[in-house]
Design an enzyme around this catalytic site. Structure first.
Site, PDB file in Angstrom:
ATOM      1  CG  ASP A  67       1.784  -6.335  -3.506  1.00  0.00           C
ATOM      2  OD1 ASP A  67       1.274  -6.833  -2.962  1.00  0.00           O
ATOM      3  OD2 ASP A  67       2.147  -5.411  -3.703  1.00  0.00           O
ATOM      4  CG  ASP A 136       6.435   4.911  -7.530  1.00  0.00           C
ATOM      5  OD1 ASP A 136       4.575   4.074  -7.051  1.00  0.00           O
ATOM      6  OD2 ASP A 136       6.850   4.221  -7.225  1.00  0.00           O
ATOM      7  CG  HIS A 138       3.683   1.777  -6.446  1.00  0.00           C
ATOM      8  ND1 HIS A 138       4.644   1.466  -5.721  1.00  0.00           N
ATOM      9  CD2 HIS A 138       2.253   1.030  -6.003  1.00  0.00           C
ATOM     10  CE1 HIS A 138       4.069   1.443  -4.474  1.00  0.00           C
ATOM     11  NE2 HIS A 138       3.088   0.943  -4.504  1.00  0.00           N
ATOM     12  CD  GLU A 143       7.929   0.736  -6.992  1.00  0.00           C
ATOM     13  OE1 GLU A 143       6.913   1.520  -7.576  1.00  0.00           O
ATOM     14  OE2 GLU A 143       8.178   0.502  -5.442  1.00  0.00           O
TER      15      GLU A 143
HETATM   16  C1  F6R Z   1      -0.076  -3.470  -1.866  1.00  0.00           C
HETATM   17  C2  F6R Z   1       0.142  -2.677  -2.833  1.00  0.00           C
HETATM   18  C3  F6R Z   1       0.690  -1.259  -3.104  1.00  0.00           C
HETATM   19  C4  F6R Z   1      -0.125  -0.244  -2.557  1.00  0.00           C
HETATM   20  C5  F6R Z   1       0.056   1.535  -2.480  1.00  0.00           C
HETATM   21  C6  F6R Z   1      -0.732   2.414  -1.565  1.00  0.00           C
HETATM   22  O1  F6R Z   1      -0.681  -4.657  -1.619  1.00  0.00           O
HETATM   23  O2  F6R Z   1       0.102  -3.347  -4.143  1.00  0.00           O
HETATM   24  O3  F6R Z   1       1.198  -1.270  -4.019  1.00  0.00           O
HETATM   25  O4  F6R Z   1      -1.531  -1.122  -2.425  1.00  0.00           O
HETATM   26  O5  F6R Z   1       1.655   0.977  -1.916  1.00  0.00           O
HETATM   27  O6  F6R Z   1      -0.167   1.517  -0.290  1.00  0.00           O
HETATM   28  P1  F6R Z   1      -0.989   2.440   0.253  1.00  0.00           P
HETATM   29  O7  F6R Z   1      -2.411   1.724   0.833  1.00  0.00           O
HETATM   30  O8  F6R Z   1      -0.526   1.898   2.151  1.00  0.00           O
HETATM   31  O9  F6R Z   1      -0.706   3.722   0.889  1.00  0.00           O
END
Ligand code: F6R
Length: 258
Positions: A67, A136, A138, A143
């Site tokens: 992403d 959450d 994701h 989301e």
């Molecule tokens: C980032 C991504 C997100 C993160 C998730 C956890 O490329 O795809 O899904 O993996 O938001 O983020 P952290 O690791 O910062 O807790």
């Protein structure tokens, strides 16, 4: 899903790096799917160490990131382009043109998303997808309420994600509202998946993903449908798993556990 519980974040990162190295040793031109955020930082440091100390070779590897924030140029310190360059790509011997990251600044998102999906297919599909999980539930920026069949597209970030990610920006107002993200359907096509999580803040999302129903309200739960998905956790992130004893019992009997 195979569940591996480690004592520390460092051990989670090392175990994940061993999974990546196993895939690269078997297939030097493997295609890796990569994530950003805090979670994979330790993995990337360990891969850099393995590249420098043990000659782990990325010269034939291709990577696709999950992403990117919409509206952030590659040079923005919070863009995922910048993150990947600083935290992994510039430290290993991957050819620059082999590292794909969704564009946050294209003037035709629909065409770009279709091209990204096609590029993954043309490169032979993703051999190993690395994932983190949001508070959450994701995966990538899928989301809650995202279709479990979704493909690469633009997504509006959830309020919780904006608040969670505000720590990287000067204020929550600066966090972009939209992201371009691989879909859950895109992710599920990877041949192998490794989901990483650390810290108590992820415990509920992890428990819902691994042991709850498969639901769009926790898109990581879709990984239950995958035939070769593994989750590597530290103990705080595993804190709400009902079957923890069972996973650890299996893990103790697995000769090839990472
Ligand atoms: C980032 C991504 C997100 C993160 C998730 C956890 O490329 O795809 O899904 O993996 O938001 O983020 P952290 O690791 O910062 O807790």
């Amino acid at each position: 899903m195979e569940v591996i519980v480690k004592e520390t974040y460092e051990q989670v990162s090392q175990a994940a790096a061993r999974v990546v190295a196993r895939v690269l040793n078997a297939k030097p031109n493997a295609v890796l799917g990569l994530a950003t955020g805090s979670t994979p930082l330790g993995l990337y440091q360990e891969l850099i160490r393995m590249h420098k100390d043990e000659g782990l070779d990325f010269s034939q590897v291709t990577t696709f990131n999950l992403d990117e924030y919409v509206g952030l140029p590659k040079s923005h310190p919070q863009s995922y382009h910048y993150f990947m360059r600083e935290n992994l790509l510039k430290h290993i011997n991957i050819p620059k043109q082999n590292a794909y990251i969704p564009s946050g600044t294209t003037d035709n998102y629909e065409a770009f998303c279709a091209w990204y999906e096609q590029r993954i297919r043309d490169c032979g599909g993703i051999d190993l997808q690395v994932l983190g999980i949001g508070g959450d539930g994701h995966i990538a920026f899928n989301e809650p309420s995202s279709s479990l069949g979704s493909r690469t597209r633009i997504k509006t970030l959830a309020r919780q994600t904006i608040e969670d990610n505000a720590r990287f920006f000067n204020s929550p107002d600066e966090v972009p509202i939209y992201a371009i993200t691989m879909g859950v359907g895109t992710i599920l096509e990877a041949r192998e998946i490794v989901l990483l999580a650390n810290g108590e803040k992820k415990a509920q999302a992890v428990a819902n993903a691994l042991e709850g129903p498969i639901t769009t309200m926790n898109t990581a739960s879709a990984l239950q449908l995958h035939r070769k998905a593994m989750c590597i956790l530290d103990r705080p992130a595993a804190g709400k798993l009902k079957m923890l004893d069972y996973y650890e019992w299996i893990q103790a009997k697995m000769p090839n556990a990472p």
